[in-house]
Design an enzyme around this catalytic site. Structure first.
Site, PDB file in Angstrom:
ATOM      1  N   ASP A  51      -6.923  -9.850  -1.362  1.00  0.00           N
ATOM      2  CA  ASP A  51      -6.158  -9.076  -0.396  1.00  0.00           C
ATOM      3  C   ASP A  51      -6.985  -8.089   0.415  1.00  0.00           C
ATOM      4  O   ASP A  51      -6.437  -7.183   1.043  1.00  0.00           O
ATOM      5  CB  ASP A  51      -5.022  -8.326  -1.100  1.00  0.00           C
ATOM      6  CG  ASP A  51      -5.537  -7.298  -2.095  1.00  0.00           C
ATOM      7  OD1 ASP A  51      -6.732  -7.363  -2.439  1.00  0.00           O
ATOM      8  OD2 ASP A  51      -4.745  -6.447  -2.526  1.00  0.00           O
ATOM      9  N   GLU A  52      -8.297  -8.233   0.428  1.00  0.00           N
ATOM     10  CA  GLU A  52      -9.095  -7.331   1.252  1.00  0.00           C
ATOM     11  C   GLU A  52     -10.427  -7.981   1.613  1.00  0.00           C
ATOM     12  O   GLU A  52     -10.905  -8.884   0.925  1.00  0.00           O
ATOM     13  CB  GLU A  52      -9.333  -5.999   0.544  1.00  0.00           C
ATOM     14  CG  GLU A  52     -10.034  -6.115  -0.786  1.00  0.00           C
ATOM     15  CD  GLU A  52     -10.184  -4.770  -1.486  1.00  0.00           C
ATOM     16  OE1 GLU A  52      -9.992  -3.730  -0.829  1.00  0.00           O
ATOM     17  OE2 GLU A  52     -10.492  -4.760  -2.677  1.00  0.00           O
TER      18      GLU A  52
END
Length: 360
Positions: A99-100
């Site tokens: 997620d990043e």
């Protein structure tokens, strides 16, 4: 450079797929009392819920929260599609997790005739239009400042920290805002009278290096907003691991060692898929009062489940001193390529090596 997806990513995807949860507190994680919070939405955070907290404590703080088991296949699919959108603007995308990621947008003006800020706005617009998710963005001249900026205005924020104002911006902040400053280092700094970044700025580099070694040199630079780490696309895994949270507390060494077997097998399979060997075996422990620590041991390059298990079991035998544990994990680190660092064969000789065999 930026970190594109908020840390509430799992909950964001769940709310996207279940609109009826839009205004409710959502916790993603194990559903029983021994499970932990993998992620939570910002509504749940207002009640003090945080990642890695036990589900029991999370529900005590936020009784009305909806607990949803993780759906990793869906999260990975959305994360993969998000990276495809980023790749349309730059080849320099460094995923940090599902997620990043960091992006190096220094060449986007020449490539697409737009500024880095415009590129980020367009990336987020496409996230919202094509994936129906939001993102928090940080724009800065390096990784350190981009990461800090991305945390300033969540959720769905866009913050910029420029090179010229970086030192003044950082000065009043707690030292924990800097990369690499966790609880242990924060305590060491506190004992030396350093609590704010400005306190670090007042120290000479030679003093920081004398006190904190190589980290002291990094602190000297980070305190001034300097960071020369490059964005490394698809950087290889630094470690491969697996862990298990128990349904009940375990203190018996034999039982703990038995729990290692499926974990070692899982790590070995992942290493086989990624085509790497490990030169260190790591065992992670979490006690019943949530104290976490790791122990590691150097080994000959391997991805053998049996070798990983044997080393991990030996570590457990040394650490299982009557304490009860709620979680144990196994992993391999210091990964290497078999073509340059082959795995020893049964007799300890390098596979395929020429020379005399074992003597009788």
């Amino acid at each position: 450079m930026r970190r594109p997806l908020e840390s509430a990513f799992y909950a964001t995807v769940e709310k996207r797929d279940r609109p009826e949860l839009a205004n409710q507190a959502v916790i993603v994680g194990g559903g029983d009392h021994r499970g932990v919070v993998a992620a939570c939405c910002y509504i749940a955070r207002l009640s003090g819920v945080r990642s890695a907290m036990s589900i029991r404590e999370a529900l005590e703080r936020c009784p009305d929260a909806v607990v949803i088991p993780p759906n990793m296949a869906t999260y990975k699919e959305v994360g993969h599609r998000a990276r495809e959108i980023m790749a349309a603007f730059t080849d320099l995308v460094e995923p940090i997790s599902i997620d990043e990621a960091y992006l190096d947008l220094s060449g986007v003006r020449d490539r697409l005739s737009i500024s880095p800020a415009q590129a980020l706005v367009e990336i987020v617009r496409r996230f919202e239009a094509e994936l129906r998710i939001t993102a928090s963005i940080g724009l800065g001249p390096n990784k350190l400042l981009a990461k800090i900026a991305s945390d300033l205005d969540k959720p769905k924020g866009f913050a910029v920290i420029g090179r010229a104002e970086a030192a003044a911006f950082l000065a009043p902040k707690r030292v924990t805002i800097l990369w690499g400053v966790g609880p242990a280092l924060e305590h060491k700094l506190w004992t030396d009278g350093i609590t704010k970044v400005g306190d670090l700025q007042d120290k000479e580099e030679v003093w920081l290096v004398r006190k904190y070694g190589t980290m002291g040199r990094a602190l000297f630079r980070y305190a001034r907003g300097l960071d020369n780490r490059a964005v490394e696309p698809e950087a290889p895994s630094k470690s491969i691991s697996a862990e298990e949270t128990f349904d009940w507390d375990i203190s018996a060494p034999a039982t703990l060692q038995q729990e290692l077997q499926p974990l070692a097998a899982k790590v070995a399979r992942r290493m086989e898929r990624e085509g790497v060997l490990g030169r260190s075996v790591i065992v992670k422990f979490k006690t019943v009062d949530f104290q976490q620590f790791t122990r590691s041991r150097r080994v000959a390059p391997t991805r053998s489940a049996e070798a990983i298990l044997a080393t991990a079991a030996d570590i457990v035998a040394q650490e299982a001193d009557g304490r009860a544990f709620r979680l144990i994990g196994v992993g391999c680190a210091d990964l290497t390529d078999p073509s340059t660092d082959p795995e020893p064969d049964l007799f300890g000789f390098l596979s395929g090596a020429r020379g005399a065999g074992p003597k009788p």
